[in-house]
Scaffold this active site. Structure first.
Site, PDB file in Angstrom:
ATOM      1  CG  HIS A 244      -1.746  -1.042   1.537  1.00 30.04           C
ATOM      2  ND1 HIS A 244      -2.885  -1.549   0.673  1.00 30.04           N
ATOM      3  CD2 HIS A 244      -1.621  -2.330   2.266  1.00 30.04           C
ATOM      4  CE1 HIS A 244      -3.216  -2.427   1.222  1.00 30.04           C
ATOM      5  NE2 HIS A 244      -2.690  -3.177   2.266  1.00 30.04           N
TER       6      HIS A 244
HETATM    7  C1  BDR Z   1      -2.573   0.980   5.585  1.00 33.00           C
HETATM    8  O1  BDR Z   1      -2.820   0.294   6.894  1.00 33.00           O
HETATM    9  C2  BDR Z   1      -1.499   0.178   7.332  1.00 33.00           C
HETATM   10  O2  BDR Z   1      -1.650  -1.041   8.254  1.00 33.00           O
HETATM   11  C3  BDR Z   1      -0.425   0.028   6.267  1.00 33.00           C
HETATM   12  O3  BDR Z   1       0.764   0.481   6.642  1.00 33.00           O
HETATM   13  C4  BDR Z   1      -1.086   1.102   5.217  1.00 33.00           C
HETATM   14  O4  BDR Z   1      -0.610   2.189   5.501  1.00 33.00           O
HETATM   15  C5  BDR Z   1      -3.403   0.122   4.606  1.00 33.00           C
HETATM   16  O5  BDR Z   1      -4.606   0.155   4.780  1.00 33.00           O
END
Ligand code: BDR
Ligand code: CA
Length: 312
Positions: A244
């Site tokens: 992500h």
């Molecule tokens: C986001 O949530 C976190 O767990 C990850 O690092 C990312 O920023 C994804 O939903």
């Protein structure tokens, strides 16, 4: 850290993060890219507590041989939400997949994250710094409240968070927004610099698999360590582990990786089933309705993978 003969042409970036496995990959991309000059890393509470995210930021920078980049702590807890420590168990108890990193000797910068944003923006010419927030928007909202006149000096704000479709915490909400929807609402209602929302619509497609991790491991010591973190990442789908935060920051390196459309974003803060939902209105263009945010809806996976291959 890679060095460029012409460091003046590099894009200046501040990364606000909650390290975090995919945050660690985002950090690696920014440190490794010749197109980027990472000015500072600021931390927030999110995947794990701020003590752990700050420790992880220092240790990952040390792993990348980039201890000269300052790391400053931000807000310890969102004002209106109770974010439980280790809510996001998907990154492991220590936030980096239970990988133990050698403790960095670098000290935490004594300034608050919000002061770091302000000082750097005051020092540098307008539109020369971009800020990427890949955790909850708590620090950035506090910066907007404290220094409203500096916000339009930012070249671009990148937010990893939100979704126009399915969530990953509730059926409609994404973790970073869910962790502090009040700050997210304040940012999307009031932000005065160009802003991009890179949400689950695209980030869940940007996966890496075992083949990719094996390549990172062959390439470098640090690549091998980050690959071990990813193997401990419980966020996994049929194609692999979604990167992500790495995808979100990649557009600072190559803006053509994502296809975006402008929308007005309304964050739902009532405590019902729609809590923390990001409603994206692609139709309303009137300025009076609030800032237009560039929402990522398409991703060129070939380009993203090529960037990972180049830098990891
Ligand atoms: C986001 O949530 C976190 O767990 C990850 O690092 C990312 O920023 C994804 O939903
Ligand atoms: Ca994150």
């Amino acid at each position: 850290m890679s060095s460029s003969p012409n460091s003046f042409s590099r894009r200046k970036v501040i990364l606000d993060c909650d390290v975090g496995i995919d945050d660690a990959v985002a950090l690696a991309l920014l440190v490794q890219s010749e197109k980027i000059q990472l000015l500072a890393v600021t931390t927030n509470t999110g995947n794990v507590s701020i003590e752990k995210t700050t420790r992880n930021a220092l240790d990952v920078l040390s792993l990348l041989n980039a201890q000269s980049i300052p790391v400053a702590k931000g807000v310890a807890r969102p004002a209106f939400t109770i974010l439980l420590e280790n809510y996001s168990k998907i990154h492991g108890l220590n936030g980096i997949g239970e990988v133990e990193l050698p403790a960095s000797e670098q000290l935490v910068d004594q300034r608050h994250a919000v002061e770091v944003f302000a000082e750097l923006l005051e020092e540098e010419p307008a539109k020369s710094i971009s800020i990427a927030v890949v955790g909850p928007l708590t620090n950035f909202a506090m910066f907007m409240k404290s220094y409203p006149d500096l916000v339009n000096k930012i070249d671009r704000l990148i937010v990893m968070g939100g979704t126009t479709s399915n969530g990953n915490i509730t059926p409609v909400s994404e973790f970073n927004i869910w962790a502090d929807p009040f700050s997210a609402k304040y940012v999307f209602d009031n932000v005065s610099c160009p802003t991009s929302m890179v949400g689950l619509d695209v980030t869940r497609l940007a996966t890496v698999n075992e083949e990719e991790l094996a390549r990172w491991s062959r390439n470098s010591e640090w690549g091998s360590t980050i690959a071990r973190m990813v193997r401990g990442y419980l966020d996994i789908n049929s194609n692999g582990w979604p990167m992500h935060d790495a995808l979100a920051v990649s557009i600072l390196i190559d803006g053509s990786i994502l296809a975006c459309e402008n929308a007005r974003i309304r964050v739902h803060t009532d405590g019902d089933d729609n809590y923390a939902r990001t409603y994206c209105d692609f139709e309303t263009e009137a300025e009076s309705s609030g800032p237009q945010i560039s929402v990522a809806l398409g991703v060129d996976l070939q380009k993203f993978n090529a960037l990972l291959t180049e830098l990891m």
